[in-house]
Each structure stands twice: as C-alpha cells, then as structure tokens.
Design a protein around this motif. Structure first.
Motif, PDB file in Angstrom:
ATOM      1  N   ILE A 290       6.633  14.270  14.394  1.00  0.00           N
ATOM      2  CA  ILE A 290       6.875  13.122  13.532  1.00  0.00           C
ATOM      3  C   ILE A 290       5.979  11.950  13.892  1.00  0.00           C
ATOM      4  N   TRP A 291       5.724  11.753  15.179  1.00  0.00           N
ATOM      5  CA  TRP A 291       4.900  10.621  15.587  1.00  0.00           C
ATOM      6  C   TRP A 291       3.424  10.880  15.266  1.00  0.00           C
ATOM      7  N   SER A 292       3.015  12.111  15.167  1.00  0.00           N
ATOM      8  CA  SER A 292       1.647  12.399  14.726  1.00  0.00           C
ATOM      9  C   SER A 292       1.457  11.999  13.271  1.00  0.00           C
ATOM     10  N   ILE A 293       2.454  12.273  12.430  1.00  0.00           N
ATOM     11  CA  ILE A 293       2.374  11.867  11.028  1.00  0.00           C
ATOM     12  C   ILE A 293       2.347  10.343  10.924  1.00  0.00           C
ATOM     13  N   PHE A 294       3.207   9.670  11.729  1.00  0.00           N
ATOM     14  CA  PHE A 294       3.255   8.202  11.718  1.00  0.00           C
ATOM     15  C   PHE A 294       1.896   7.614  12.102  1.00  0.00           C
ATOM     16  N   THR A 295       1.286   8.152  13.135  1.00  0.00           N
ATOM     17  CA  THR A 295       0.001   7.626  13.605  1.00  0.00           C
ATOM     18  C   THR A 295      -1.107   7.908  12.601  1.00  0.00           C
ATOM     19  N   THR A 296      -1.111   9.094  12.021  1.00  0.00           N
ATOM     20  CA  THR A 296      -2.181   9.468  11.083  1.00  0.00           C
ATOM     21  C   THR A 296      -2.147   8.597   9.837  1.00  0.00           C
ATOM     22  N   VAL A 297      -0.957   8.392   9.265  1.00  0.00           N
ATOM     23  CA  VAL A 297      -0.845   7.590   8.042  1.00  0.00           C
ATOM     24  C   VAL A 297      -1.317   6.156   8.292  1.00  0.00           C
ATOM     25  N   ASN A 298      -0.903   5.557   9.372  1.00  0.00           N
ATOM     26  CA  ASN A 298      -1.266   4.165   9.640  1.00  0.00           C
ATOM     27  C   ASN A 298      -2.720   4.036  10.064  1.00  0.00           C
ATOM     28  N   LEU A 299      -3.272   5.046  10.727  1.00  0.00           N
ATOM     29  CA  LEU A 299      -4.685   5.003  11.071  1.00  0.00           C
ATOM     30  C   LEU A 299      -5.553   5.068   9.824  1.00  0.00           C
ATOM     31  N   VAL A 300      -5.172   5.926   8.883  1.00  0.00           N
ATOM     32  CA  VAL A 300      -5.915   6.007   7.622  1.00  0.00           C
ATOM     33  C   VAL A 300      -5.816   4.682   6.876  1.00  0.00           C
ATOM     34  N   TYR A 301      -4.632   4.067   6.907  1.00  0.00           N
ATOM     35  CA  TYR A 301      -4.486   2.758   6.237  1.00  0.00           C
ATOM     36  C   TYR A 301      -5.363   1.709   6.902  1.00  0.00           C
ATOM     37  N   ALA A 302      -5.419   1.718   8.229  1.00  0.00           N
ATOM     38  CA  ALA A 302      -6.233   0.716   8.927  1.00  0.00           C
ATOM     39  C   ALA A 302      -7.700   0.840   8.562  1.00  0.00           C
TER      40      ALA A 302
ATOM     41  N   PHE B 289      -6.407   4.041  -1.598  1.00  0.00           N
ATOM     42  CA  PHE B 289      -5.301   4.489  -0.747  1.00  0.00           C
ATOM     43  C   PHE B 289      -3.954   4.219  -1.406  1.00  0.00           C
ATOM     44  N   THR B 290      -3.805   3.054  -2.027  1.00  0.00           N
ATOM     45  CA  THR B 290      -2.529   2.689  -2.653  1.00  0.00           C
ATOM     46  C   THR B 290      -2.190   3.611  -3.820  1.00  0.00           C
ATOM     47  N   THR B 291      -3.195   3.861  -4.702  1.00  0.00           N
ATOM     48  CA  THR B 291      -2.938   4.732  -5.863  1.00  0.00           C
ATOM     49  C   THR B 291      -2.689   6.184  -5.455  1.00  0.00           C
TER      50      THR B 291
ATOM     51  N   SER C 252       0.820  -1.232   0.000  1.00  0.00           N
ATOM     52  CA  SER C 252       0.000   0.000   0.000  1.00  0.00           C
ATOM     53  C   SER C 252       0.844   1.268   0.000  1.00  0.00           C
ATOM     54  N   GLY C 253       2.111   1.183   0.455  1.00  0.00           N
ATOM     55  CA  GLY C 253       2.993   2.337   0.465  1.00  0.00           C
ATOM     56  C   GLY C 253       3.027   3.095   1.766  1.00  0.00           C
ATOM     57  N   ALA C 254       2.205   2.711   2.746  1.00  0.00           N
ATOM     58  CA  ALA C 254       2.173   3.431   4.022  1.00  0.00           C
ATOM     59  C   ALA C 254       3.513   3.375   4.751  1.00  0.00           C
ATOM     60  N   PRO C 255       4.160   2.200   4.897  1.00  0.00           N
ATOM     61  CA  PRO C 255       5.461   2.208   5.595  1.00  0.00           C
ATOM     62  C   PRO C 255       6.555   2.927   4.811  1.00  0.00           C
ATOM     63  N   ILE C 256       6.476   2.889   3.485  1.00  0.00           N
ATOM     64  CA  ILE C 256       7.477   3.603   2.677  1.00  0.00           C
ATOM     65  C   ILE C 256       7.338   5.102   2.879  1.00  0.00           C
ATOM     66  N   LEU C 257       6.103   5.603   2.956  1.00  0.00           N
ATOM     67  CA  LEU C 257       5.883   7.020   3.206  1.00  0.00           C
ATOM     68  C   LEU C 257       6.403   7.421   4.581  1.00  0.00           C
ATOM     69  N   VAL C 258       6.147   6.573   5.583  1.00  0.00           N
ATOM     70  CA  VAL C 258       6.645   6.868   6.926  1.00  0.00           C
ATOM     71  C   VAL C 258       8.160   6.858   6.948  1.00  0.00           C
ATOM     72  N   TYR C 259       8.773   5.899   6.248  1.00  0.00           N
ATOM     73  CA  TYR C 259      10.234   5.830   6.197  1.00  0.00           C
ATOM     74  C   TYR C 259      10.826   7.071   5.533  1.00  0.00           C
ATOM     75  N   ALA C 260      10.198   7.567   4.460  1.00  0.00           N
ATOM     76  CA  ALA C 260      10.696   8.774   3.789  1.00  0.00           C
ATOM     77  C   ALA C 260      10.624   9.981   4.719  1.00  0.00           C
ATOM     78  N   VAL C 261       9.541  10.071   5.490  1.00  0.00           N
ATOM     79  CA  VAL C 261       9.410  11.200   6.419  1.00  0.00           C
ATOM     80  C   VAL C 261      10.442  11.096   7.530  1.00  0.00           C
ATOM     81  N   LEU C 262      10.673   9.868   8.062  1.00  0.00           N
ATOM     82  CA  LEU C 262      11.678   9.674   9.121  1.00  0.00           C
ATOM     83  C   LEU C 262      13.076   9.983   8.601  1.00  0.00           C
ATOM     84  N   LEU C 263      13.376   9.582   7.368  1.00  0.00           N
ATOM     85  CA  LEU C 263      14.694   9.869   6.814  1.00  0.00           C
ATOM     86  C   LEU C 263      14.880  11.364   6.570  1.00  0.00           C
TER      87      LEU C 263
END
Length: 748
Positions: free
Chosen positions: A92-104, A116-118, A67-78
């Motif tokens: 940073i942790w707010s962005i991490f939580t928001t992205v994964n909550l939307v994915y869930a 979500f993936t596209t 879906s790309g959610a962890p890749i997006l989080v990794y790019a933001v962390l990097l």
C-alpha cells in the motif's frame, strides 16, 4: 492377478475403525459465507481529515486535492481496510509513494498538471467501481436511466437473449443465429451461447454449423467449443429450396433496416389461406417450419430481446435459468442424451464408448445430421445487404479514402485474437456419396456391364446406411493482417489430431477408419481483394503485354520455368488471381480394413469403367467414319448423275440404258463390300472388347488390388514425416473491378 496388499509403516499399531453415526442423525454445519474482512479505518479517515484541513488552510494542498491524487490514495486505503482493493500484490505504501511522486513531477508544468488531473479522476471512478458495491449500484441506476435504457447490468454483466438473426442475402444465402450473449465488464469477456448457422453453398449443397459456446476474452484470444458441421446434399437432404444461388439481392431505395421483402423471406412467408407456397422455402425448411418474421424498423426488430434488470433480487437466478434453457434445448445436448441412453440400453447393444471423447463427438455429428439447419430460429432477422448501406455517404467516402486506417485497426485485432477450437467435426451422409458416385463415376456403365453392377452394389452396401465424419482435434489458428501493402493476408492452422469415422446412427455403431498424427495448413489471400484497396489492384494486361509474354515463353522452351510461365499467362488471359493453399498431413497414418476394401472396390470399378469408355470411344469413331464414307458415296453418285445427264444428249438410248445398268451394278457391289467390312469390324471390336474386359478383370482382381493397396498403406503406417498438397484457388477479378470506386486515397 490379485492386487498386492499394502503394508503399513513398521511400528504402527492397527486402530479400530471409528463407528460413523447414522445417516439420519448426521448433521452438517453450513459453511459460513465469505465476507470482506474489515480492518481498522482510522488511517484512511485520518488521512482524509488531514487532507481537507490542509486544503482549507494552505494553497498547495488545495492544488494537490484538485488534481485527485489524495482522493485516489484515500480510495486505495479505504479498499485496503475493507480487504478488497486493486493491485493486492503491491504494498500500500508503494502505491502511495508512486502516485504522489508522479504528481510532484507533473505539477512542475501547468500542461502536465492538467494531463495528470484529467487522467486521475477517471481512474478514481474505476477504482471505486471495482472496490465498493455502493458506487456500482449508483452507476447501474444512472446508466439504466440515461445511456443503457434497453440493456441492464447483472452485477458486472450485460446479458440479452432472443437476438434477431443475421440473414445472408449476397451471393451466398443463409442465416446466422446467436441465441444469447453475455458481456462481462470486469473481465472484458464476451460469451455467445447457442451459435447456429445454415449456409447454401451451391444449388444442391448446404452447410449446417452448430456450437454451444464461444468465449471471447477481448484483446487476448478466442475460445470456441466443439463445432459440429454437417454437409447436406441431394434432394432428400437439401432444405434450402429453390432460392437463387450466386445472385445478390437487388437494392431498393425503400429498403428498411430489417428484412421485409427479400427472396428468402418471400419463400418463407405463409400464404393468406394458411398454406405454404408450392416451391420449397429455404428458411421455412431449414428452421423446421419456424421461420423468422419481418419487421418494419430497427426498434421492432429488437423489441423481443429479453433484458434482465439488476434491480430485481432474482435477476441472477433468471439469467442462469435462461442460459440453462439454451443448453438443455440444444440439439448437441439432446444428441448426447440420446447416445447415452442408447449406450445404457441393453436391448440396442450399442458399441459406442462413452469414455472416448473423440468417438462421442463423431457419433454426435452423425446423430444431428438429419436435424434442421437452424433448430432454434428467432422471430426477427436483419439482412447483410442492409448493413452495407449507410445514411452518411460522405463519411463512407471519407473512410474509403483511408484504407490505411482499416489495416491499422485489423492488424492488432488479428494479433491479439488467436482462435482456439476445442474440436471441429464435419459429417456427410453415405446416401449422398452413393448418389454422387452414380452420377459422376458409374453413370450408365452399370447397366452395360455385370462386373460394374456388382462393384456398385458392393460400394453402395458399405456407404448407403452410414454417415461419415471427419474430426479435427484441438485446433490453434491465427491470422496476420499486414499494415504494409507489400504483404498478403495469411491464416495458419495447426491440428493436433485428424480422425475419420464411419457411423451407423440408428444402431449407435462407430468405426474409426482413418487416423493421422495431425495436420497443418496455410491460407494466403491477396491483400488487394480486401475492400477499399483498389489502388493496389493489378492492372488488366493488354494484348501487347500478352504477346510479349508469349515471346518470352518461347525463349524458355525446354526449361522448368516454361510451365510456370504458361500458367501465369493463362491466369492473365482469364483475368484471375490466386488464393494459395498449402496443407500437410503428419504421418504415420492408421487405416481400417473396411476402408481398404472400399478403396480396392473403387480402384477396380475405375479400371473396368476405363475399358468400357475406351470401347465406347472406338464405337463412336467407327460411326463417324461410316457417316463420312456414306457422305462421300453420295457426292460421287451426284457427280456421276450429272455426267450421265450431260452425255445423254450425244448418245443413243440403248447406250444410256447400258451405262445406267452398269453403274447400278457397281453400286451394289460397293454396298456389299462395305456391309461386309462393317460387319467384320463390328464382330472384331466386340471380340476385342470382350477380350479386353476379361483381361482387365483378370489383372485388376480383388486380391491383386487389395495387395497393392495394402502395401501402400503399410508404408504410410510406418513412414515418418509429412505428405501434403500445395496449389491455388482461382478467383475471377471481373466482378471486383466493377465495384471499384474512383476516389483518390489520402493514406493508401
């Protein structure tokens, strides 16, 4: 008065000043170049490693990774570890939580999962382009080899120069030039450098507009730098030549995209022997003998466009040099430089205050009045008539049936792009004003009356050697394009300051003659005049409808609505629509004494000319009466001769001779009476004319008129409120009815 001495705080001892080292031995430490602060990259790398191990060993982390959610989080962390990430204000942790909550939430449905993936992978690409330099370089190289082969990036900008001019070859003739354009992709901002326009308004009037910069932050607003407009008229100023005005170029099947054989370019072309044609060439003169050449196709038109490659190390330096060249060669910059030199020259005794921006703008506009309308013409040009054509008529017909889409597109564009002008200054030459007054006001009266001749010389002395400029301060304007066809297009303008100047360009002398507290205007344009809106065009009134309106007007006789109804009836008879204009000037106002003297002279000249005009009208009526009287006498003579011929057969010859002699004596008597009456009338009229002229001269003397004008201006200088004008500009509808197309509308 001397400046008061500032006392120090009590209880403080005075310290000796520390001696500074000599200038030659002073060393400056260069400031370090700011770089991105690197922090620990353990967390993002550990997160990436755990994600990859989970995707290999388990099923749900694999779906999560796709879906790309962890890749997006990794790019933001990097990006956070490099000290340069998107949304720096959000934790940073707010962005991490928001992205994964939307994915869930989206993962509960297969349709929402793919939505979500596209959406997530394009966001990842945009984040990488914003945060890291390497993806940006890869993207530029990829685009350079595929989509943007002719245009290249400069960091995040696309820049190109020497664009072909836009040739206006419709009812209005002219050229529109943009010397350079820069598009910033990160800020979505378009910048136009060196904008020049030359437009022929009528057979003897042209308009030249110039500004150095126009900044367009897309979907935000539009900022326009100082605009300088010069209205040129008369044979000595108009440079457009004999190009036909009000006649659009004929369309031909073999027309190419770029102009090749239009009237403007034919007038601008050079003869085979190297000489120009005898008739005046519009483009040649308005571009100072540097007219654009023709092109056979679109690729050749853009072959001279300068592209800058980001692969070169000096690309940014080259870009800065080109932009600097545009501004250094601008006529506005040259005028500023000339005025500054004149102000610093002690021999010329310039009276221009360089610290006053309003005065400087007026002086610049007056200074560039004699420059060509297009000082920097490009080598190629594209016609407006060609842009109207299309190679896909079916697509054009389909879009013509959907006028709702045009309104739906233009409404948000107008809403998100209010235009702000730094200033607008328009100038005209006093020599042209004098020629207009001689043509329409003084006419032949100056040769008949010494008083008018004196007033004409007085007015010409104040106008002939000067240029007059009107300056509008910061202007805020906005347009509303309605989606609903029940409303019209409206444009609102608000000017914070209005000034008028009289400038002497050679002496660098400037006088402010009028100043107002501001102004505002509203322009209302009927929506049916917009293209593809034939379905809401008003139907042409029939004779029966006009007769009904005339009968209805008779019922309104004696009421205030009668004149309004008659005006509408005249508009319907002429088949006209109205563009409504409402303008207001904000009081109080300030006037210079020289302007008041000029107005007084104009008023007096008008009064004297009116007296001469009334005398000429009386003289014409007397001549018409004399001609009619002579014609009636000739008719009586012919009747008398006929009667004499008829009775001559029955009378004797002696009686006939007596009758003829008696008729001749009677005619002589009538002629003497008529001649005496005419002489007496002429003497009386001349005496009345002299007496009337003396009376007008006595009543409308300079002191009396100056006192009247002074009283009015003093009231305006103290009055509060607004004074304005509201009216309509008639627009004939016949030419618009001819362009109507018969296709029905799908979305009206």
């Amino acid at each position: 008065m001397e400046t008061p001495v500032k006392n120090g705080a009590p209880g403080m001892t005075k310290r000796k000043p520390v001696a500074q080292p000599p200038a030659a031995t002073t060393t400056t430490t260069p400031a370090p170049t700011p770089t991105r602060a690197l922090s620990s990259k353990v967390i993002p790398n550990a997160f990436l490693l755990c994600t990859l191990l989970g995707a290999v060993s388990l099923s749900w982390p694999l779906r999560w990774t796709i879906s790309g959610a962890p890749i997006l989080v990794y790019a933001v962390l990097l990006g956070e570890s490099y000290g340069h990430r998107i949304l720096p204000f959000a934790p940073i942790w707010s962005i991490f939580t928001t992205v994964n909550l939307v994915y869930a939430i989206f993962s509960t449905s297969w349709l929402l999962y793919w939505v979500f993936t596209t959406s997530c992978w394009p966001i990842i690409m945009a984040v990488c382009l914003y945060q890291f330099d390497a993806p940006g370089g890869v993207a530029r190289r990829f685009l350079r080899k595929t989509f943007l082969r002719d245009l290249h990036f400069i960091n995040d900008q696309i820049a190109f120069f020497d664009l072909p001019a836009l040739e206006i070859d419709t009812e209005v003739k002219g050229l529109f030039v943009v010397r350079g354009v820069t598009l910033s992709l990160s800020t979505m901002t378009l910048v136009a450098h060196g904008v020049e326009a030359g437009i022929k308004l009528s057979d003897d009037i042209e308009l030249a507009i110039q500004t150095d910069k126009v900044v367009v932050p897309l979907f935000r607003e539009i900022h326009v730098d100082d605009i300088y407009a010069n209205v040129k008229g008369g044979d000595w100023e108009v440079t457009f030549g004999s190009v036909a005005y009000g006649q659009p170029e004929p369309t031909r099947e073999d027309d190419t995209f770029v102009a090749s054989d239009t009237a403007i370019l034919r007038a601008a072309s050079v003869a085979l022997d190297g000489t120009y044609p005898r008739r005046i060439s519009m483009v040649r003169q308005m571009t100072a003998d540097k007219q654009p050449s023709d092109s056979e196709e679109l690729e050749s038109a853009f072959s001279t466009v300068k592209k800058l490659s980001p692969g070169e190390e000096d690309a940014n330096k080259k870009y800065q040099e080109l932009v600097k060249t545009i501004y250094n060669t601008s006529v506005i910059t040259n005028a500023k430089r000339a005025l500054r030199e004149a102000a610093l020259d002690e021999e010329r005794e310039s009276k221009l205050d360089l610290d006053n921006e309003n005065d400087v703008r007026a002086a610049i506009c007056a200074h560039i009045h004699d420059s060509p309308s297009i000082p920097h013409p490009p080598k190629k040009s594209i016609r407006v008539s060609t842009l109207r054509k299309t190679d896909y008529p079916n697509v054009k017909a389909f879009l013509h049936r959907l006028p709702f889409l045009y309104r739906l597109m233009l409404s948000p564009l107008c809403y998100f792009h209010p235009v702000k002008f730094k200033s607008v200054t328009a100038a005209g030459s006093g020599k042209w004003f004098v020629s207009l007054m001689r043509q329409y006001l003084f006419k032949h009266y100056a040769g008949q009356d010494s008083e008018i001749r004196r007033l004409e010389a007085r007015i010409s002395a104040w106008c002939a050697d000067a240029n007059f400029a009107v300056e509008l301060g910061p202007i805020a304007s906005e347009a509303s394009f309605p989606i609903n066809t029940n409303y019209n297009i409206q444009c609102h303008f608000k000017m914070s300051d209005v000034l008028a100047y009289r400038a002497l360009p050679e002496a660098a002398e400037l006088k402010q003659v009028v100043r107002l507290g501001g102004a505002d205007a509203v322009l209302t344009i009927p929506l049916f005049l917009f293209p593809h809106h034939e379905h809401i065009f008003p139907a042409k009134s029939t004779e029966f409808e006009l007769m009904e309106m005339e009968e209805a007007i008779k019922d309104l006789a004696g009421t205030p609505k009668e004149m309004y109804a008659r005006k509408n009836l005249e508009k319907l008879k002429k088949d006209e629509a109205g563009m409504h204009i409402s303008a207001h000037a904000h009081l109080p106002a300030q006037f210079h004494q020289d302007l008041l003297n000029f107005v007084a002279a104009i008023v007096k000249a008008t009064k004297v000319i009116e007296s001469d005009k009334s005398f000429e009208e009386a003289k014409v009526l007397r001549e018409l009466k004399r001609v009619s009287t002579a014609a009636s006498d000739s008719d009586v003579d012919s009747l008398a001769s006929v009667d004499t011929a008829n009775t001559g057969n029955t009378t004797e010859s002696m009686d006939s001779s007596k009758t003829v002699s008696s008729n001749k004596g009677f005619k002589d008597f009538l002629k003497k009476v008529d001649t005496g009456f005419k002489d007496a009338s002429a003497k009386t009229m001349v005496g009345m004319r002299k007496a009337g002229a003396s009376t007008v001269s006595a009543m409308a003397n300079d002191r009396w008129i100056a006192s009247l004008v002074g009283k009015i201006t003093r009231k305006l200088e103290k009055a509060q409120g607004e004074v304005g004008y509201s009216g309509e500009v008639p627009i004939p509808l016949a030419k618009y009815r001819v362009r109507h197309e018969s296709q029905t509308k799908m979305l009206p």
